[in-house]
Scaffold this motif. Structure first.
Motif, PDB file in Angstrom:
ATOM      1  N   PRO A   1      -8.342   2.360  -8.050  1.00 31.12           N
ATOM      2  CA  PRO A   1      -9.588   1.579  -8.042  1.00 31.12           C
ATOM      3  C   PRO A   1      -9.984   0.974  -9.381  1.00 31.12           C
ATOM      4  O   PRO A   1     -10.719  -0.016  -9.412  1.00 31.12           O
ATOM      5  CB  PRO A   1     -10.630   2.604  -7.568  1.00 31.12           C
TER       6      PRO A   1
ATOM      7  N   LEU B   1       0.841  -1.203   0.000  1.00 35.06           N
ATOM      8  CA  LEU B   1       0.000   0.000   0.000  1.00 35.06           C
ATOM      9  C   LEU B   1       0.874   1.250   0.000  1.00 35.06           C
ATOM     10  O   LEU B   1       0.599   2.227  -0.716  1.00 35.06           O
ATOM     11  CB  LEU B   1      -0.917  -0.003   1.222  1.00 35.06           C
TER      12      LEU B   1
ATOM     13  N   GLU C   1      -6.902  -1.605  -4.962  1.00 34.19           N
ATOM     14  CA  GLU C   1      -8.195  -0.957  -5.159  1.00 34.19           C
ATOM     15  C   GLU C   1      -8.272   0.374  -4.415  1.00 34.19           C
ATOM     16  O   GLU C   1      -8.910   1.324  -4.886  1.00 34.19           O
ATOM     17  CB  GLU C   1      -9.319  -1.879  -4.693  1.00 34.19           C
ATOM     18  N   SER C   2      -7.611   0.456  -3.266  1.00 37.70           N
ATOM     19  CA  SER C   2      -7.681   1.686  -2.479  1.00 37.70           C
ATOM     20  C   SER C   2      -6.891   2.822  -3.124  1.00 37.70           C
ATOM     21  O   SER C   2      -7.195   3.998  -2.892  1.00 37.70           O
ATOM     22  CB  SER C   2      -7.172   1.439  -1.060  1.00 37.70           C
ATOM     23  N   VAL C   3      -5.872   2.496  -3.922  1.00 40.71           N
ATOM     24  CA  VAL C   3      -5.035   3.533  -4.543  1.00 40.71           C
ATOM     25  C   VAL C   3      -5.379   3.714  -6.019  1.00 40.71           C
ATOM     26  O   VAL C   3      -5.496   4.840  -6.503  1.00 40.71           O
ATOM     27  CB  VAL C   3      -3.537   3.191  -4.401  1.00 40.71           C
TER      28      VAL C   3
ATOM     29  N   GLU D   1      -6.882  -5.592  -2.381  1.00 42.33           N
ATOM     30  CA  GLU D   1      -7.538  -4.526  -1.625  1.00 42.33           C
ATOM     31  C   GLU D   1      -6.662  -3.279  -1.570  1.00 42.33           C
ATOM     32  O   GLU D   1      -7.164  -2.148  -1.653  1.00 42.33           O
ATOM     33  CB  GLU D   1      -7.848  -5.017  -0.206  1.00 42.33           C
ATOM     34  N   ALA D   2      -5.336  -3.492  -1.421  1.00 43.76           N
ATOM     35  CA  ALA D   2      -4.415  -2.351  -1.412  1.00 43.76           C
ATOM     36  C   ALA D   2      -4.440  -1.638  -2.761  1.00 43.76           C
ATOM     37  O   ALA D   2      -4.458  -0.402  -2.827  1.00 43.76           O
ATOM     38  CB  ALA D   2      -2.995  -2.835  -1.089  1.00 43.76           C
TER      39      ALA D   2
ATOM     40  N   THR E   1       1.031   3.955  -3.099  1.00 40.21           N
ATOM     41  CA  THR E   1       0.794   5.365  -2.805  1.00 40.21           C
ATOM     42  C   THR E   1       1.942   6.224  -3.303  1.00 40.21           C
ATOM     43  O   THR E   1       1.732   7.314  -3.863  1.00 40.21           O
ATOM     44  CB  THR E   1       0.595   5.571  -1.294  1.00 40.21           C
TER      45      THR E   1
END
Length: 262
Positions: A107, A73, A103-105, A100-101, A77
């Motif tokens: 998507p 993550l 998708e958070s940065v 998930e990591a 970032t």
């Protein structure tokens, strides 16, 4: 000279990146360093991107004492902070929490889990006498032409092997969406994304170099050594995808990308 290389590494690691990378491979390799008289392992994280012009480019290297989704993550970032706006497909070996990591940065990025690693992990459940047969049946799943065909092959696998090895099919179903991303694409793109071989080849070259050096004195020395090695290794890189213009047109449709400036 050593100080000059350190400065080059800092500049390289913080350089601006392209806005869009069609494919990025993520992986980590382990090496040994000496810390306060004790030999410890350190993970070197790597991101290998394929540019819009079909060039391979190592986007960066990062060190940590463990490999996991939390650090990935941080890596993702940093890539975004250095100018990356979008990644079409992110290829990884199956680290827990990585989708998930991502998708958070990023998507919109599609994740492709490496099927070689998936098969290898599946065979860990199987006794030696049956590994060849189980591997052959798993091949029917990932060699399918369509996702429907792959689903049917998985159902056949479940009927045959679930009584003995139920954990295998459960794992495949749990990761199904990220395993079958490649089936959306034509053969030339499938071949480039269904494994992480592209970055693992880089890792093998780096491991040979660090192995010959033995235990390195600190993390900075690892980055210096690998930075210099990458300059030499990159000269031998070949094109990962044939018919690149066709592939870009496929990506344009999938990701609603304008190809005016390509």
């Amino acid at each position: 000279m050593t100080d000059a290389v350190c400065e080059d590494v800092k500049i390289w690691q913080s350089r601006s990146l392209e806005e869009v990378y069609p494919i990025v491979y993520f992986d980590a390799l382990w090496t040994k360093i000496r810390d306060s008289g004790t030999v410890k392992k350190v993970a070197v994280y790597l991101a290998l991107g394929i540019t819009m012009q079909l060039h391979k480019e190592v986007l960066g290297m990062w060190t940590a004492h463990s490999e996991g989704a939390k650090f990935w993550l941080h890596v993702l970032t940093e890539l975004k902070n250095r100018g990356v706006r979008d990644i079409f497909i992110g290829c990884v070996d199956g680290i827990k929490g990585f989708p998930e990591a991502m998708e958070s940065v990023f998507p919109a990025t599609q994740v492709q889990l490496c099927k070689v690693h998936m098969v290898r992990n599946s065979l860990n459940y199987v006794n030696w006498k049956e590994r060849k047969e189980v591997a052959s049946d798993l091949k029917k799943i990932y060699r399918s032409a369509t996702e429907t065909e792959a689903q049917e092959a998985l159902e056949e696998f479940e009927g045959k092997w679930d009584p003995k090895y139920p954990s295998i099919s459960k794992s495949w179903r749990r990761h199904w969406a990220d395993l079958m991303t490649f089936l959306k694409y034509p053969p030339e793109i499938r071949k480039a994304i269904y494994t992480t071989n592209a970055i693992e080849g880089v890792n093998r070259s780096l491991r040979k170099i660090s192995k010959n050096r033995g235990v390195l004195p600190h993390e900075a020395s690892v980055l210096k050594l690998y930075y210099l090695a990458l300059h030499r290794i990159s000269k031998k890189w070949t094109m990962p995808i044939q018919n690149w213009k066709d592939a870009l047109n496929r990506f344009a449709i999938e990701f609603e990308l304008s190809l005016i400036h390509i």
